[in-house]
Design a protein around this motif. Sequence first.
Motif, PDB file in Angstrom:
ATOM      1  N   PRO A  77      46.398  70.776  57.247  1.00  0.00           N
ATOM      2  CA  PRO A  77      48.036  71.187  57.190  1.00  0.00           C
ATOM      3  C   PRO A  77      49.115  69.950  56.631  1.00  0.00           C
ATOM      4  N   PHE A  78      48.647  69.276  56.264  1.00  0.00           N
ATOM      5  CA  PHE A  78      49.905  68.590  55.895  1.00  0.00           C
ATOM      6  C   PHE A  78      49.755  68.228  54.423  1.00  0.00           C
ATOM      7  N   ARG A  79      48.904  68.781  53.584  1.00  0.00           N
ATOM      8  CA  ARG A  79      48.497  68.548  52.060  1.00  0.00           C
ATOM      9  C   ARG A  79      49.063  70.050  51.512  1.00  0.00           C
ATOM     10  N   ARG A  83      52.834  75.499  52.132  1.00  0.00           N
ATOM     11  CA  ARG A  83      53.497  76.131  51.029  1.00  0.00           C
ATOM     12  C   ARG A  83      51.604  76.417  49.669  1.00  0.00           C
ATOM     13  N   ARG A  84      50.988  77.463  48.979  1.00  0.00           N
ATOM     14  CA  ARG A  84      51.272  78.079  48.186  1.00  0.00           C
ATOM     15  C   ARG A  84      51.232  78.280  46.984  1.00  0.00           C
ATOM     16  N   ASN A  85      50.863  77.538  45.922  1.00  0.00           N
ATOM     17  CA  ASN A  85      50.836  78.396  44.387  1.00  0.00           C
ATOM     18  C   ASN A  85      52.283  77.638  44.509  1.00  0.00           C
TER      19      ASN A  85
END
Length: 93
Positions: A77-79, A83-85
């Motif tokens: 979850p921290f990577r 947010r995505r894209n």
Amino acid sequence: MTIEGDNPRPAGFRVVSFAAKQPAWLLRLAVGAGLLVFALVLVVLVVPAAIIAGVVFLAAAVTLDLFSRFRALFRNPFREGGRRNVRVLPPRE
């Protein structure tokens, strides 16, 4: 086409006139029997199909839920920071 040489009426007329001369209770009985057969066919074919469709839908939903929970175990979850894209711009000073 005539039936029995001396009767000038067609065969279809004879059947229709024979059916029209029957008592009303017989017509009601025939219609009721027809509706009963229709209802039995509906119960025998449609209800089991609806039950099978519900079971298949439930199995697919449970499988999707389990698959998504399984994938969540291995996700960091921290990577992504939630947010995505999305490219995060550093704040301006």
